[in-house]
Design an enzyme around this catalytic site. Sequence first.
Site: not given
Length: 370
Positions: A15, A75, A94, A96, A118, A270
């Site tokens: 991505r 990511k 993101y 996490h 998130e 995740d």
Amino acid sequence: MRIGIPKEIKVHEYRISLTPDAAAELVHDGHEVMVQTGGGEGVGFADADYVAAGCTIGADADEVFAFGEMIVKVKEPQPVEYARLREDQTLFTYLHLAADKPQAEGLMQSGATCIAYETIVGPRGGLPLLQPMSEVAGRMSVHVGAHCLERNEGGRGMLLGGVPGVAPAKVVILGGGVSGTNAAQMAMGLRADVSIFDISDNRLNELDALYGGRIKTIYSTKQAVAKACIEADLVIGAVLVPGAAAPKLVSREMVKTMKPGAVLVDIAIDQGGCFETSHATTHSDPTFVVDGVVHYCVANMPGAVARTSTFALVKSTLPYMKRLANMGVHEALKADPGFALGLNVADGKITHEAVARDLGLPYAKVDWLG
């Protein structure tokens, strides 16, 4: 503002955080955008597409990180990436962090302002930047679960929907949120026997009204989940506590009671995973077996369908990018309390309470948020 778009480097992550059309929107607003060369190749975008949108092309990640006042990724940054961050930069991606203390410590050391997709909360509640990838992961979970049930993949050798005269597979979905609901839709479409568990009476009522007798809705208790695991062919873990580590809903003892060749798909990996036996895997080596049960625990599931995922993500993140760039980071967060909940690291400290609690690190309020 100068915005840097590096190429993703996580294993089998294709991505990119900005499409050419979205980049043109930022350029139109007067911002400078640099995209790392080859960054869009995995989803079919050439460097020339970004140049046509008004971007410049960076020769490598070092150039992009040096250029950007704001770094936008998909990511979480890998160690080599968070080592490039500076105090005067904002990272938007993101993160996490609740399941990744080394990354949290690396981001704290960088001094950068780090905003996590998130944990941003929308004006009507919900998690608007997590939702598109939760939809993708929920739908994918049934695809990969069905594949893992094939005998050559170590599974029970079952067709998810069965055939006339042969019972379908029993699919248990833990969590009735976005991922769980999308998983249920796909599993129903393939004619599986679907049960969905949740601790919210309201959500169970909504799902029952929406799908009638096509799925079973069950209030989630340890005993109910344990019983379901014994009978299940496929269990999909789709629980979420915003910003926090996922609760362990399926213990190692429960796994031991499952049928040989049954499959667990852990969408929550995740955030540390919701099965006690889970550990993160990659697209190149996606499964492992514990006590005869196949585990699929890929930590970036949507990366496998990179084009769909990129468009789904960017349509949600672009309005937030524009606000950060147009208003400035501090003003954009101060103007929207839900947006401010995305702030996970600032001034070398953890600034999200749930993340700090799960990491065992001090929580700090941010003075400039007021």
